[in-house]
Motif scaffolding. Structure first.
Motif, PDB file in Angstrom:
ATOM      1  N   GLY A 249       0.984  -1.230   0.053  1.00 36.00           N
ATOM      2  CA  GLY A 249      -0.014   0.148  -0.087  1.00 36.00           C
ATOM      3  C   GLY A 249       0.699   1.383  -0.117  1.00 36.00           C
ATOM      4  N   ALA A 250       2.155   1.202  -0.035  1.00 41.85           N
ATOM      5  CA  ALA A 250       3.015   2.306  -0.077  1.00 41.85           C
ATOM      6  C   ALA A 250       2.945   2.758  -1.696  1.00 41.85           C
ATOM      7  CB  ALA A 250       4.347   2.135   0.032  1.00 41.85           C
ATOM      8  N   ASP A 251       3.190   3.797  -1.814  1.00 39.66           N
ATOM      9  CA  ASP A 251       3.068   4.406  -3.463  1.00 39.66           C
ATOM     10  C   ASP A 251       4.547   4.764  -3.824  1.00 39.66           C
ATOM     11  OD1 ASP A 251       3.101   6.220  -5.461  1.00 39.66           O
ATOM     12  OD2 ASP A 251       0.927   6.796  -5.115  1.00 39.66           O
ATOM     13  N   ILE A 252       4.963   3.890  -4.964  1.00 38.52           N
ATOM     14  CA  ILE A 252       6.413   4.280  -5.365  1.00 38.52           C
ATOM     15  C   ILE A 252       6.639   5.611  -5.698  1.00 38.52           C
ATOM     16  CG2 ILE A 252       6.319   3.694  -7.729  1.00 38.52           C
ATOM     17  CD1 ILE A 252       9.029   2.655  -5.277  1.00 38.52           C
ATOM     18  N   SER A 253       5.833   6.502  -6.313  1.00 39.54           N
ATOM     19  CA  SER A 253       6.484   7.871  -6.617  1.00 39.54           C
ATOM     20  C   SER A 253       6.415   8.504  -5.457  1.00 39.54           C
ATOM     21  CB  SER A 253       5.167   8.534  -7.575  1.00 39.54           C
ATOM     22  OG  SER A 253       3.953   8.208  -6.878  1.00 39.54           O
ATOM     23  N   GLU A 254       5.671   8.498  -4.069  1.00 37.07           N
ATOM     24  CA  GLU A 254       5.847   9.111  -3.089  1.00 37.07           C
ATOM     25  C   GLU A 254       7.225   8.685  -2.094  1.00 37.07           C
ATOM     26  OE1 GLU A 254       1.255   9.888  -1.850  1.00 37.07           O
ATOM     27  OE2 GLU A 254       2.364   8.388  -0.683  1.00 37.07           O
ATOM     28  N   VAL A 255       7.459   7.236  -2.520  1.00 39.30           N
ATOM     29  CA  VAL A 255       8.749   6.981  -1.676  1.00 39.30           C
ATOM     30  C   VAL A 255       9.818   7.505  -2.455  1.00 39.30           C
ATOM     31  CG1 VAL A 255      10.188   4.891  -1.305  1.00 39.30           C
ATOM     32  CG2 VAL A 255       7.583   4.715  -0.975  1.00 39.30           C
ATOM     33  N   ALA A 256       9.773   7.555  -3.881  1.00 39.75           N
ATOM     34  CA  ALA A 256      10.956   8.014  -4.809  1.00 39.75           C
ATOM     35  C   ALA A 256      11.179   9.543  -4.574  1.00 39.75           C
ATOM     36  CB  ALA A 256      10.673   7.669  -6.363  1.00 39.75           C
ATOM     37  N   ASN A 257       9.991  10.156  -4.239  1.00 37.18           N
ATOM     38  CA  ASN A 257      10.152  11.554  -3.843  1.00 37.18           C
ATOM     39  C   ASN A 257      10.781  11.909  -2.712  1.00 37.18           C
ATOM     40  OD1 ASN A 257       9.755  14.362  -4.692  1.00 37.18           O
ATOM     41  ND2 ASN A 257       8.037  14.180  -3.255  1.00 37.18           N
ATOM     42  N   ALA A 258      10.536  11.253  -1.855  1.00 37.81           N
ATOM     43  CA  ALA A 258      10.925  11.509  -0.289  1.00 37.81           C
ATOM     44  C   ALA A 258      12.507  11.275  -0.265  1.00 37.81           C
ATOM     45  CB  ALA A 258      10.006  10.633   0.763  1.00 37.81           C
ATOM     46  N   VAL A 259      12.783   9.990  -1.014  1.00 35.35           N
ATOM     47  CA  VAL A 259      14.237   9.829  -0.849  1.00 35.35           C
ATOM     48  C   VAL A 259      14.900  10.481  -1.782  1.00 35.35           C
ATOM     49  CG1 VAL A 259      13.958   7.183  -0.395  1.00 35.35           C
ATOM     50  CG2 VAL A 259      14.221   7.755  -2.573  1.00 35.35           C
ATOM     51  N   SER A 260      14.538  11.218  -2.960  1.00 28.23           N
ATOM     52  CA  SER A 260      15.385  11.773  -3.740  1.00 28.23           C
ATOM     53  C   SER A 260      15.596  13.383  -3.186  1.00 28.23           C
ATOM     54  CB  SER A 260      14.541  12.200  -5.174  1.00 28.23           C
ATOM     55  OG  SER A 260      13.355  12.988  -5.148  1.00 28.23           O
ATOM     56  N   LEU A 261      14.875  13.681  -2.180  1.00 32.25           N
ATOM     57  CA  LEU A 261      15.210  15.107  -1.664  1.00 32.25           C
ATOM     58  C   LEU A 261      16.363  15.066  -0.608  1.00 32.25           C
ATOM     59  CD1 LEU A 261      11.411  15.674  -0.436  1.00 32.25           C
ATOM     60  CD2 LEU A 261      12.735  16.742  -2.335  1.00 32.25           C
ATOM     61  N   ASP A 262      16.943  13.712  -0.296  1.00 28.78           N
ATOM     62  CA  ASP A 262      18.324  13.550   0.141  1.00 28.78           C
ATOM     63  C   ASP A 262      19.192  13.814  -1.016  1.00 28.78           C
ATOM     64  OD1 ASP A 262      20.713  12.642   0.975  1.00 28.78           O
ATOM     65  OD2 ASP A 262      19.714  11.286   2.224  1.00 28.78           O
ATOM     66  N   GLN A 263      20.008  14.841  -0.850  1.00 23.87           N
ATOM     67  CA  GLN A 263      20.739  15.423  -2.005  1.00 23.87           C
ATOM     68  C   GLN A 263      21.889  14.268  -2.507  1.00 23.87           C
ATOM     69  OE1 GLN A 263      22.433  19.515  -1.799  1.00 23.87           O
ATOM     70  NE2 GLN A 263      20.305  20.142  -1.079  1.00 23.87           N
ATOM     71  N   ARG A 264      22.360  13.414  -1.685  1.00 20.31           N
ATOM     72  CA  ARG A 264      23.136  12.537  -1.842  1.00 20.31           C
ATOM     73  C   ARG A 264      22.598  11.449  -2.796  1.00 20.31           C
ATOM     74  NH1 ARG A 264      24.116  10.634   4.038  1.00 20.31           N
ATOM     75  NH2 ARG A 264      22.067  10.812   3.951  1.00 20.31           N
ATOM     76  N   ILE A 265      21.395  11.247  -2.671  1.00 20.85           N
ATOM     77  CA  ILE A 265      20.767  10.313  -3.606  1.00 20.85           C
ATOM     78  C   ILE A 265      20.321  11.226  -4.902  1.00 20.85           C
ATOM     79  CG2 ILE A 265      18.583   8.894  -3.739  1.00 20.85           C
ATOM     80  CD1 ILE A 265      18.707   8.426  -0.758  1.00 20.85           C
ATOM     81  N   GLY A 266      19.584  12.097  -4.807  1.00 19.00           N
ATOM     82  CA  GLY A 266      19.254  12.943  -6.121  1.00 19.00           C
ATOM     83  C   GLY A 266      17.842  12.287  -6.705  1.00 19.00           C
ATOM     84  N   ARG A 267      17.495  13.058  -7.729  1.00 15.13           N
ATOM     85  CA  ARG A 267      16.098  12.509  -8.098  1.00 15.13           C
ATOM     86  C   ARG A 267      16.209  12.001  -9.600  1.00 15.13           C
ATOM     87  NH1 ARG A 267      14.585  16.427 -12.267  1.00 15.13           N
ATOM     88  NH2 ARG A 267      16.172  18.179 -12.086  1.00 15.13           N
ATOM     89  N   HIS A 268      17.251  11.652 -10.355  1.00 14.28           N
ATOM     90  CA  HIS A 268      17.183  11.039 -11.698  1.00 14.28           C
ATOM     91  C   HIS A 268      17.172   9.468 -11.541  1.00 14.28           C
ATOM     92  CE1 HIS A 268      17.861  14.903 -13.356  1.00 14.28           C
ATOM     93  NE2 HIS A 268      18.773  15.176 -12.722  1.00 14.28           N
ATOM     94  N   MET A 269      16.743   8.949 -12.639  1.00 13.66           N
ATOM     95  CA  MET A 269      16.798   7.540 -12.720  1.00 13.66           C
ATOM     96  C   MET A 269      15.984   6.863 -11.529  1.00 13.66           C
ATOM     97  SD  MET A 269      18.278   7.824 -15.711  1.00 13.66           S
ATOM     98  CE  MET A 269      18.652   6.173 -16.415  1.00 13.66           C
ATOM     99  N   LEU A 270      15.113   7.280 -11.079  1.00 15.20           N
ATOM    100  CA  LEU A 270      14.138   6.766  -9.976  1.00 15.20           C
ATOM    101  C   LEU A 270      12.708   6.700 -10.396  1.00 15.20           C
ATOM    102  CD1 LEU A 270      15.820   8.241  -6.844  1.00 15.20           C
ATOM    103  CD2 LEU A 270      16.176   6.152  -7.458  1.00 15.20           C
ATOM    104  N   LYS A 271      12.597   6.621 -11.607  1.00 21.39           N
ATOM    105  CA  LYS A 271      11.151   6.574 -12.065  1.00 21.39           C
ATOM    106  C   LYS A 271      10.923   4.911 -12.187  1.00 21.39           C
ATOM    107  CE  LYS A 271       7.374   8.456 -13.772  1.00 21.39           C
ATOM    108  NZ  LYS A 271       6.524   8.927 -14.584  1.00 21.39           N
ATOM    109  N   ALA A 272      10.008   4.330 -11.445  1.00 19.86           N
ATOM    110  CA  ALA A 272       9.618   2.960 -11.521  1.00 19.86           C
ATOM    111  C   ALA A 272       8.908   2.512 -12.869  1.00 19.86           C
ATOM    112  CB  ALA A 272       8.789   2.618 -10.256  1.00 19.86           C
ATOM    113  N   SER A 273       9.455   1.582 -13.217  1.00 20.33           N
ATOM    114  CA  SER A 273       8.957   1.046 -14.811  1.00 20.33           C
ATOM    115  C   SER A 273       8.502  -0.193 -14.824  1.00 20.33           C
ATOM    116  CB  SER A 273       9.813   1.665 -15.732  1.00 20.33           C
ATOM    117  OG  SER A 273      11.052   0.934 -15.375  1.00 20.33           O
TER     118      SER A 273
END
Ligand code: NAD
Ligand code: UDX
Length: 515
Positions: A249-273
């Motif tokens: 019941g977690a939502d991957i786009s919310e999870v990806a957004n939350a983790v990507s805000l950590d600058q060490r992780i960043g936002r690219h190439m984290l789109k589930a597919s």
């Protein structure tokens, strides 16, 4: 050394063509000739119908090849390989390096046969010392092998061999080439090699100096493989998490957004597919696996092999979800696939997730309709992609050049390429929709379309509204698919709420099933 006057690029593919077009555009004083053994491909490069679709490419080719803005043409395409090699100061090798299909290392090692054939052509044709540039992605140590080929075939000449791997991604190739994160040049450290490296760097005249990185040859070769493997690993990581999301019941786009805000992780190439595709990731991961195995680093090899395993798992997981939602049987059911290219803004289908998903669905006995805004114009490509599956593919797979027609009587629509074309953003802007479409906050609006209204009239109203954009006409699709109007979004492109308002049930990667 004198300034470079002529460049020859061996290999007129997705790398050789766009890269040389940009080099020619940025260096009007350099003559750039792209050569290939493939006569058809070269004829296409010389025509108005280029062999590859890449945003922004044709405008640059028109100027550099045809001199349409009054400039002297300086980009040429040719099959006269020896002549182009003889005249060039710098020779790029941009040929394909697929996974070996037979012999030692079959299924994982890179096939360097094309690189070696290019090297032999150079050794046979080059009258004097040249700068040879490895553009293709190759295992580390390949420059060393080239040196030994040249040493045996052309001992009187001494070529400077540089590694200059290409980092462009298809669909954004021109942007990537004009504004690269870095240009990597690997060389030996002797004066002659360093001078060659500086000469090559001067070809990238438009790239800021601090983005041109010089390394040794091994580092440059390995860095290219490492970059692709790390990018693929990120996608497999997020895709592995998407499986947990669907189960919890977690939502991957919310999870990806939350983790990507950590600058060490960043936002690219984290789109589930539904899985990564393309000619590079799978083969480059395999190449690294083979290198590790050759060095007896079996745990390292297994670590990287898992990146590809998760990708296969993701494609199968997606297909299983479709089969399960359709009650475990697809026999004689029609399924529509939206998107055949491995990513948006390209016509390239190599290793596309659509191919694996289609193969698994066909094995269950269904019929397929395929629509892709770019690839549908080349239906034969889709049949070629499926030819390994064998029997009666042409009877069970139909390619459409119109999204709505492709959906008539479909039990499910699967989105497998993230084309903007499939987005539902127009639906959010209710002012652009005809009344009978916006009313549909429940099934009732669609019922009006299906049952109450004169369908041709209603459809033409809907079409008029949607023709204002290049978006797929989801209102019209709602009126032609079978209930319960299932959409499986393998790329996170559509808004489930907007489509839900039109009566669709949307199942998205990394989100729990709608019950
Ligand atoms: P491609 O298959 O599109 O093009 C390669 C071309 O080389 C073909 O047209 C082939 O006919 C030609 N060729 C092979 N041997 C030849 C020879 N001896 N003489 C003349 N022509 C020959 O391949 P591509 O996608 O352009 O990739 C080329 C290399 O660049 C690969 O190593 C790939 O891993 C790497 N790369 C690709 C991309 C990408 O997005 N496609 C990005 C970065 C790096
Ligand atoms: C890749 C590298 O990005 C590029 O630097 C290298 O030079 C060549 O290989 P490419 O394969 O053209 O480029 O496209 P990319 O954008 O990396 O996408 C590859 C695949 O991964 C596509 O199928 C894409 O849809 C998928 N993808 C990408 C995801 O599933 N999720 C993401 O977050 C990003």
């Amino acid at each position: 050394r004198p300034l470079t006057k002529r460049i020859c690029c061996i290999g007129a593919g997705y790398v050789g063509g766009p890269t040389c077009a940009v080099i020619a555009q940025q260096n009007p004083h350099i003559e750039v000739t792209v050569v290939d053994l493939d006569e058809v491909r070269i004829a296409q490069w010389r025509s108005s119908n280029l062999p590859i679709f890449e945003p922004g490419l044709s405008a640059i080719v028109e100027v550099t090849r045809d001199g349409t803005d009054g400039r002297q043409p300086n980009l040429f395409f040719s099959t006269a390989i020896s002549a182009a090699i003889q005249q060039a100061d710098i020779i790029f090798i941009a040929v394909n390096t697929p996974t070996k299909r037979m012999g030692v290392g079959a299924g994982s090692a890179s096939d360097l046969g094309y690189v070696e054939s290019a090297a032999r052509m150079i050794a046979n044709a080059a009258p004097a010392d040249k700068i040879i540039v490895e553009k293709s992605t190759v295992p580390c140590g390949t420059a060393e092998r080239l040196r030994s080929i040249f040493a045996s075939l052309a001992p009187a000449r001494s070529f400077s061999i540089l590694s200059n791997p290409e980092f462009l991604a298809e669909g954004t190739a021109i942007k990537d080439l004009l504004n690269p994160d870095r240009v990597l040049i690997g060389s030996l450290k002797d004066d002659r090699s360093m001078s060659a490296a500086r000469e090559l760097a001067s070809v990238y005249s438009w790239v800021p100096h601090d983005r041109v990185v010089h390394t040794n040859l091994y580092s440059s070769e390995l860095a290219k493989l490492a970059a692709n493997c790390l990018l693929a690993q990120r996608i497999s990581s997020i895709n592995s998490l998407s499986a947990i999301c669907e189960a919890t019941g977690a939502d991957i786009s919310e999870v990806a957004n939350a983790v990507s805000l950590d600058q060490r992780i960043g936002r690219h190439m984290l789109k589930a597919s539904a899985g990564f595709g393309g000619s590079c990731f799978k083969k480059d991961v395999l190449s690294l696996v083979y290198i590790a195995e050759s060095l007896h680093l079996y745990d390292v090899a297994n670590y990287w092999r898992a990146v590809n395993s998760i990708n296969e798992h993701q494609k199968s997981r997606f297909t299983s979800r479709v089969i399960s939602a359709l009650h475990g049987t697809l026999l004689r059911k029609k399924i529509t696939i939206f998107g055949w290219a491995y990513k948006k803004n390209t016509g390239d289908t190599r290793e596309s997730a659509s191919i694996s998903v289609a193969a698994q669905l066909l094995a269950e006995g269904c019929e397929l309709a395929v629509y892709d805004p770019q690839v549908s114009t080349n239906a034969q490509q889709i049949y070629r992609d499926l030819e390994d599956i064998g029997t009666n593919i042409r009877e069970r797979v139909r390619v459409w050049d119109n999204a709505v027609d492709a959906c008539v009587d479909a039990c499910a629509v699967l989105i497998l390429t993230e084309w903007d074309h499939f987005k539902t953003d127009m639906l959010a802007d209710t002012s652009t929709l005809p009344e009978n479409c916006t009313a549909a906050s429940s099934d009732s609006g669609i019922d009006m379309l299906d049952d109450g209204l004169d369908l041709p009239t209603a459809k033409s109203v809907v079409h008029d509204a949607f023709n204002k954009s290049d978006r797929v006409d989801w209102c019209a699709i709602a009126s032609v698919v079978q209930r319960p109007r299932l959409v499986f979004d393998g790329r996170g492109v559509v808004d489930p709420v907007a489509l839900g308002a039109l009566g669709f049930r949307v199942e998205s990667i990394g989100k729990a099933s709608v019950t």
